[in-house]
Design an enzyme around this catalytic site. Structure first.
Site, PDB file in Angstrom:
ATOM      1  N   GLY A   1     -91.536 -88.904 -79.639  1.00 40.06           N
ATOM      2  CA  GLY A   1     -92.598 -88.955 -78.759  1.00 40.06           C
ATOM      3  C   GLY A   1     -94.010 -89.448 -79.868  1.00 40.06           C
ATOM      4  N   PHE A   2     -95.211 -89.054 -78.954  1.00 41.45           N
ATOM      5  CA  PHE A   2     -96.491 -89.205 -79.992  1.00 41.45           C
ATOM      6  C   PHE A   2     -96.314 -88.988 -81.189  1.00 41.45           C
ATOM      7  CE2 PHE A   2     -97.753 -89.721 -75.728  1.00 41.45           C
ATOM      8  CZ  PHE A   2     -98.525 -91.286 -75.537  1.00 41.45           C
TER       9      PHE A   2
ATOM     10  N   ALA B   1    -102.311 -86.020 -76.681  1.00 44.06           N
ATOM     11  CA  ALA B   1    -101.264 -87.134 -77.614  1.00 44.06           C
ATOM     12  C   ALA B   1    -102.216 -87.323 -78.845  1.00 44.06           C
ATOM     13  CB  ALA B   1    -101.185 -88.325 -76.615  1.00 44.06           C
TER      14      ALA B   1
ATOM     15  N   GLU C   1    -105.313 -86.983 -61.661  1.00 47.37           N
ATOM     16  CA  GLU C   1    -104.890 -88.456 -61.534  1.00 47.37           C
ATOM     17  C   GLU C   1    -103.880 -88.624 -60.546  1.00 47.37           C
ATOM     18  OE1 GLU C   1    -106.122 -89.234 -66.297  1.00 47.37           O
ATOM     19  OE2 GLU C   1    -103.858 -88.913 -65.870  1.00 47.37           O
TER      20      GLU C   1
ATOM     21  N   ASP D   1     -96.909 -81.037 -79.217  1.00 40.17           N
ATOM     22  CA  ASP D   1     -96.781 -79.878 -77.957  1.00 40.17           C
ATOM     23  C   ASP D   1     -95.921 -79.027 -78.419  1.00 40.17           C
ATOM     24  OD1 ASP D   1     -98.357 -81.643 -76.403  1.00 40.17           O
ATOM     25  OD2 ASP D   1     -96.999 -81.989 -74.981  1.00 40.17           O
TER      26      ASP D   1
ATOM     27  N   VAL E   1     -80.829 -82.629 -79.929  1.00 38.17           N
ATOM     28  CA  VAL E   1     -80.705 -81.710 -80.925  1.00 38.17           C
ATOM     29  C   VAL E   1     -80.595 -80.290 -80.249  1.00 38.17           C
ATOM     30  CG1 VAL E   1     -81.943 -80.076 -82.656  1.00 38.17           C
ATOM     31  CG2 VAL E   1     -81.982 -82.651 -82.655  1.00 38.17           C
TER      32      VAL E   1
HETATM   33  C1  FAD Z   1     -97.930 -86.768 -66.944  1.00 40.68           C
HETATM   34  C2  FAD Z   1     -98.897 -86.725 -68.284  1.00 40.68           C
HETATM   35  C3  FAD Z   1     -99.889 -87.286 -68.406  1.00 40.68           C
HETATM   36  C4  FAD Z   1    -100.453 -86.989 -69.623  1.00 40.68           C
HETATM   37  N1  FAD Z   1    -101.693 -87.398 -69.639  1.00 40.68           N
HETATM   38  C5  FAD Z   1    -102.451 -87.291 -71.138  1.00 40.68           C
HETATM   39  C6  FAD Z   1    -103.634 -87.926 -71.256  1.00 40.68           C
HETATM   40  O1  FAD Z   1    -104.109 -88.580 -70.550  1.00 40.68           O
HETATM   41  N2  FAD Z   1    -104.100 -87.972 -72.580  1.00 40.68           N
HETATM   42  C7  FAD Z   1    -103.535 -87.096 -73.636  1.00 40.68           C
HETATM   43  O2  FAD Z   1    -103.995 -87.161 -74.699  1.00 40.68           O
HETATM   44  N3  FAD Z   1    -102.415 -86.359 -73.357  1.00 40.68           N
HETATM   45  C8  FAD Z   1    -101.751 -86.511 -72.093  1.00 40.68           C
HETATM   46  N4  FAD Z   1    -100.574 -86.024 -72.005  1.00 40.68           N
HETATM   47  C9  FAD Z   1    -100.033 -85.082 -73.027  1.00 40.68           C
HETATM   48  C10 FAD Z   1     -99.329 -85.882 -74.060  1.00 40.68           C
HETATM   49  O3  FAD Z   1     -98.630 -86.929 -73.280  1.00 40.68           O
HETATM   50  C11 FAD Z   1     -98.804 -84.939 -75.055  1.00 40.68           C
HETATM   51  O4  FAD Z   1     -99.529 -84.132 -75.647  1.00 40.68           O
HETATM   52  C12 FAD Z   1     -97.831 -85.715 -75.891  1.00 40.68           C
HETATM   53  O5  FAD Z   1     -96.937 -86.502 -75.487  1.00 40.68           O
HETATM   54  C13 FAD Z   1     -97.168 -84.763 -76.959  1.00 40.68           C
HETATM   55  O6  FAD Z   1     -96.476 -85.505 -77.994  1.00 40.68           O
HETATM   56  P1  FAD Z   1     -95.209 -84.909 -78.627  1.00 40.68           P
HETATM   57  O7  FAD Z   1     -94.760 -85.682 -79.652  1.00 40.68           O
HETATM   58  O8  FAD Z   1     -95.381 -83.574 -78.996  1.00 40.68           O
HETATM   59  O9  FAD Z   1     -94.236 -84.813 -77.428  1.00 40.68           O
HETATM   60  P2  FAD Z   1     -93.587 -85.815 -76.416  1.00 40.68           P
HETATM   61  O10 FAD Z   1     -94.644 -87.037 -76.553  1.00 40.68           O
HETATM   62  O11 FAD Z   1     -93.385 -85.264 -75.371  1.00 40.68           O
HETATM   63  O12 FAD Z   1     -92.279 -86.472 -77.222  1.00 40.68           O
HETATM   64  C14 FAD Z   1     -90.992 -85.408 -77.328  1.00 40.68           C
HETATM   65  C15 FAD Z   1     -90.026 -86.209 -77.682  1.00 40.68           C
HETATM   66  O13 FAD Z   1     -89.026 -85.310 -78.088  1.00 40.68           O
HETATM   67  C16 FAD Z   1     -87.650 -85.730 -77.385  1.00 40.68           C
HETATM   68  N5  FAD Z   1     -87.032 -84.753 -77.353  1.00 40.68           N
HETATM   69  C17 FAD Z   1     -87.037 -83.338 -76.940  1.00 40.68           C
HETATM   70  N6  FAD Z   1     -86.180 -82.574 -76.773  1.00 40.68           N
HETATM   71  C18 FAD Z   1     -85.209 -82.998 -77.780  1.00 40.68           C
HETATM   72  C19 FAD Z   1     -84.187 -82.792 -78.254  1.00 40.68           C
HETATM   73  N7  FAD Z   1     -83.663 -81.591 -78.060  1.00 40.68           N
HETATM   74  N8  FAD Z   1     -83.400 -83.518 -79.131  1.00 40.68           N
HETATM   75  C20 FAD Z   1     -83.843 -84.907 -79.129  1.00 40.68           C
HETATM   76  N9  FAD Z   1     -84.986 -85.284 -78.697  1.00 40.68           N
HETATM   77  C21 FAD Z   1     -85.700 -84.386 -77.963  1.00 40.68           C
HETATM   78  C22 FAD Z   1     -88.193 -86.287 -75.927  1.00 40.68           C
HETATM   79  O14 FAD Z   1     -87.173 -87.094 -75.531  1.00 40.68           O
HETATM   80  C23 FAD Z   1     -89.366 -87.165 -76.483  1.00 40.68           C
HETATM   81  O15 FAD Z   1     -89.206 -88.391 -76.691  1.00 40.68           O
HETATM   82  C24 FAD Z   1     -99.973 -86.093 -70.811  1.00 40.68           C
HETATM   83  C25 FAD Z   1     -98.789 -85.525 -70.422  1.00 40.68           C
HETATM   84  C26 FAD Z   1     -97.895 -85.672 -69.067  1.00 40.68           C
HETATM   85  C27 FAD Z   1     -96.651 -85.232 -68.961  1.00 40.68           C
END
Ligand code: FAD
Length: 431
Positions: A16-17, A319, A174, A303, A82
């Site tokens: 993810g991000f 993000a 939104e 997150d 995982v």
């Molecule tokens: C609908 C929506 C709208 C949003 N709008 C905004 C916005 O406008 N601005 C903003 O800043 N933030 C926004 N957010 C929040 C933002 O998307 C998150 O804060 C951000 O994605 C967090 O990044 P991350 O890398 O922690 O997790 P994510 O981007 O959620 O990535 C997690 C990754 O881990 C993978 N994963 C999870 N569990 C496992 C596992 N057990 N094994 C292997 N892979 C796994 C998933 O497939 C995913 O690819 C929004 C979120 C949502 C749901």
């Protein structure tokens, strides 16, 4: 005998991000990286609601992880999930049964929906976290409109044309704005019996204002913009129950066939894999350099982490935090950069429909059309890949001038049976 240098092995869980930012920083460096994700694509979640409301197609906001790193020889992408970690032996366990050894481990597994202990609500109130979720919501909205077109029973027709969004944070705001534009404006000229006035969109929030992370003035601006779009905003309204075809709120028992859940998230189960301390939302408590207490070679970011904020409290689950943390831990692994993570907050954005947004930039508040342009440019800029940027820009321009939605496709088998008759009066839970 040649003394072959052994390079440190970095396992990143989640593309993810946060995970993507870390992997990009480590690309081409003197480390071997394994990037594991249970999906084959990186998803730009902030625009998911546009897929759910037929403005964009899934491929516009997601890109194959493998393609992003095709030119980075030190990065291996693994499609797997995982399911556990052994900190003693230094490996992560995958659903396929394989194990991956690590010297450094970055946990970036994001979050999932939380129904605050009411898991049965998830069947009726759809959450928005993945492409599958967005397509399920899109199908529900579009089918409701199709069925309403030929429904003759006024009560059932009203329930089909009533859309409820639960949760007044950025996602809820939104979604509500986008559904109102779709149901009240974009489609009404294609239907013969549905006029803009027929549809009802209700946004329900338990707290006393929308967008609680924004200044009160911007919350008020968002409410007013939504009401201009015809959205009914219900504040101070913690829901009591959600069931087949209804939402029970303190103000009203609302009959609706389409309910969207935008109220709660919980972290991934990463804290359980480590058996480590976490907050009530499941986020792992991390130190100032983002390592997990007691494990100097394991980092949690985005997150799934509860990271301390300078001046008190913890950093928000957004993000930019995840991206900056990803880059920070990659630098630490490479032995460079600062010793403590500092978040650079460039502001908070949320859009309301096709020509209004609210932006909070460290005390400077923007609203209206100008804010919407800034929001649009920021979102296009942060999309991965030129193709996505071009596709989204073209789609938005098309939507903007025509009010049309380019992705109004109902996928999967369509049932022609009439929806179940509405229950006269679901039993109301006491407050
Ligand atoms: C609908 C929506 C709208 C949003 N709008 C905004 C916005 O406008 N601005 C903003 O800043 N933030 C926004 N957010 C929040 C933002 O998307 C998150 O804060 C951000 O994605 C967090 O990044 P991350 O890398 O922690 O997790 P994510 O981007 O959620 O990535 C997690 C990754 O881990 C993978 N994963 C999870 N569990 C496992 C596992 N057990 N094994 C292997 N892979 C796994 C998933 O497939 C995913 O690819 C929004 C979120 C949502 C749901």
């Amino acid at each position: 005998m040649l003394n072959k240098k052994i390079r440190p092995r970095v396992v990143i869980v989640g593309a993810g991000f946060g995970g993507l930012a870390a992997a990009k920083r480590l690309a081409g460096r003197d480390v071997d990286v394994i990037l594991v994700d249970r999906r084959n694509h990186h998803l730009f979640q902030p625009l998911l609601y546009q897929v759910a409301t037929a403005a964009l197609s899934p491929a516009d906001i997601a890109g194959p992880i493998r393609a992003i790193f095709s030119g980075s020889r030190n990065i291996r992408v693994v499609l797997d999930e995982v399911v556990g970690i052994s900190t003693v032996d230094g490996w992560v366990k995958l659903k396929s049964g394989a194990k991956l050894d690590y010297d450094w481990l970055i946990l970036a597994t994001g979050s999932r929906h939380s129904y605050f202990g009411n898991e049965d609500w998830s069947t009726h109130a759809l959450g928005l976290k993945s492409i599958e979720d967005a397509l399920a919501i899109r199908r529900k909205i579009l089918l409701a409109l199709e069925h309403a077109e030929s429904e003759t029973d006024p009560r059932r027709r009203n329930a089909l044309l009533t859309f409820v969004v639960i949760g007044g944070g950025p996602t809820g705001v939104e979604m509500a704005g986008a559904i109102a534009e779709l149901a009240r404006r974009s489609v009404s000229r294609d239907f013969r019996t549905i006029t803009p006035e027929c549809s009802r969109v209700v946004l329900i929030e338990a707290g006393d204002r929308l967008l609680p992370s924004f200044p009160a003035r911007l919350s008020e601006a968002a409410r007013s913009s939504l009401e201009d779009l015809g959205v009914e905003v219900r504040l101070g309204s913690p829901i009591r129950d959600v069931g087949e075809g209804y939402v029970d709120s303190p103000h009203e028992l609302i009959f609706s066939q389409t309910v969207v859940w935008a109220a709660g998230v919980a972290a991934s189960p990463a804290a359980e894999w480590l058996g480590t301390e976490h907050d009530p939302n499941g986020r792992i408590f991390v130190e100032r350099d983002l390592h997990v207490s007691g494990h100097r070679n394991i980092f949690a970011i985005g997150d799934t982490a509860n990271a301390p904020r300078r001046g008190g409290g913890s950093l928000p689950a957004v993000a930019p935090v995840a991206k900056q943390q990803g880059r920070f831990v990659a630098d630490l692994i490479l032995g460079r950069g600062a010793k403590e993570f500092t978040y650079r907050d460039f502001g908070n954005l949320a859009t309301i429909g096709r020509s209004s947004a609210v932006i909070d930039m460290g005390g400077i508040g923007l609203t209206g059309l100008f804010a919407w342009f800034v929001w649009s440019i920021a979102h296009v800029w942060f999309l991965i890949g030129f193709r996505s940027r071009l596709a989204v820009t073209v789609n938005w321009l098309w939507n903007y001038f025509t009010y049309q939605r380019s992705a109004r496709l109902i996928m999967g088998e369509i049932t022609y049976s009439r929806p179940q008759p509405l229950r006269a009066q679901p039993e109301r839970k006491s407050a």
